[in-house]
Design a protein around this motif. Sequence first.
Motif, mmCIF file in Angstrom:
data_model
loop_
_atom_site.group_PDB
_atom_site.id
_atom_site.type_symbol
_atom_site.label_atom_id
_atom_site.label_comp_id
_atom_site.label_asym_id
_atom_site.label_seq_id
_atom_site.Cartn_x
_atom_site.Cartn_y
_atom_site.Cartn_z
ATOM 1 N N LYS A 3 1.279 -1.160 -0.311
ATOM 2 C CA LYS A 3 0.124 0.268 -0.019
ATOM 3 C C LYS A 3 0.701 1.182 0.115
ATOM 4 O O LYS A 3 0.127 2.228 -0.865
ATOM 5 N N GLN A 4 1.655 1.432 0.817
ATOM 6 C CA GLN A 4 2.595 2.340 1.092
ATOM 7 C C GLN A 4 3.548 2.698 -0.541
ATOM 8 O O GLN A 4 3.786 3.364 -0.973
ATOM 9 N N TYR A 5 3.909 0.875 -1.419
ATOM 10 C CA TYR A 5 4.523 1.353 -2.306
ATOM 11 C C TYR A 5 3.953 2.485 -3.070
ATOM 12 O O TYR A 5 4.503 3.020 -4.389
ATOM 13 N N ARG A 6 2.251 2.039 -3.547
ATOM 14 C CA ARG A 6 1.854 2.848 -4.283
ATOM 15 C C ARG A 6 1.078 4.418 -4.166
ATOM 16 O O ARG A 6 1.286 5.269 -4.981
ATOM 17 N N GLN A 7 1.394 4.100 -2.814
ATOM 18 C CA GLN A 7 1.523 5.914 -2.574
ATOM 19 C C GLN A 7 2.352 6.784 -2.409
ATOM 20 O O GLN A 7 2.410 7.629 -2.649
ATOM 21 N N GLU A 8 3.774 6.103 -2.066
ATOM 22 C CA GLU A 8 4.858 7.139 -2.336
ATOM 23 C C GLU A 8 4.970 7.475 -3.103
ATOM 24 O O GLU A 8 4.863 6.809 -4.163
ATOM 25 N N ALA A 9 5.522 8.623 -3.245
ATOM 26 C CA ALA A 9 6.554 9.047 -4.839
ATOM 27 C C ALA A 9 8.120 9.127 -5.280
ATOM 28 O O ALA A 9 8.703 8.615 -4.280
ATOM 29 N N HIS A 10 8.216 8.442 -6.215
ATOM 30 C CA HIS A 10 8.690 7.322 -6.579
ATOM 31 C C HIS A 10 10.415 8.375 -7.140
ATOM 32 O O HIS A 10 10.134 9.233 -8.542
ATOM 33 N N VAL A 11 11.586 7.623 -7.575
ATOM 34 C CA VAL A 11 12.202 8.239 -8.136
ATOM 35 C C VAL A 11 12.342 6.933 -9.191
ATOM 36 O O VAL A 11 12.849 5.793 -9.090
ATOM 37 N N ALA A 12 12.322 6.968 -10.664
ATOM 38 C CA ALA A 12 12.391 6.061 -11.390
ATOM 39 C C ALA A 12 13.776 6.306 -12.470
ATOM 40 O O ALA A 12 14.100 7.154 -12.785
#
Length: 308
Positions: A189-198
């Motif tokens: 759930k947190q993985y989907r909610q947090e902002a990412h560096v791709a």
Amino acid sequence: MLTNDLPDLKLLRLFDLLYETRNVTRVAEQLGQSQPTVSIWLGQLREHLHDPLFIRTSGGMAPTPQADALIGPCREILESLRRFAAWEIAFDPATARRRFCICMTDASHITLLPRLLAHVRAQAPGVRLEAARIDGNTERALESGEADLAIGYVPWLSGGIYQQLLYEQDWVCLANRRHPRIRARLGPKQYRQEAHVAIAAGTGAQLLDQALARERVERHVALELPGFLGLGAIVQTTDLITTVPRHIGETLAQTHDVAVHPCPIRVDAFAVRQHWHARYHHEAGNRWLRGVVSRLFGGAPAGTVKPR
């Protein structure tokens, strides 16, 4: 007068052994042939050289003056053929002055290259290393000798390429150790909610994209980088998270104050291998370099896979 045709190698070996032993029976035993066969070969050699070569006496087969004159050149030919069969251009790392080009990803610049460079500088001070990109030109570069090795996940390399497994890679996530919302565990759930560096580049990036599509995860990408340069510092100083292969993730965690978390979505693992072209499989310098890479990074007891 000698004929223009060269005698067979078996006849030269017969001449050498008979000159040494002076006994047809012993020569037959050493050659693994019957005595009549050896007698036939001796007849062929006599005809070829227009000389009896050996005369039967009470002390054995005595050489004629022609045989005495020819034994030296015969043995030089046999020795030259033995050297030819065992020929290998020597490679002494301590004295070699040579350039080696290795195709690798920028992740390998961080994880593999420092250790490899330190070893090469200690063992082969006259050797220069050059790092090149893994791209659509890699296979041609290996074939032409422009590149000596390619290290990484390069599944598109085709025929004529040897490969050797070095280690397996799974996936991890990196986050700031003082992240305001992530503590001991990063969940789906947190993985989907947090902002990412791709990371746009990297030979394994396609595997991550496939996993995200399969799991129907649409990341909120706040920053996209062309490679891993600066990634550790960005994660350390922001609340962004990133998904990377374990080797680069753990290396960045050692140099930056970031936490390593198991990736909460299933991403296919992949194998990091070293690759080289069949043209250079037996070349001494290439063999030395492959051995160094295998000893430094080969965590899996796997042999070489021959080209298709």
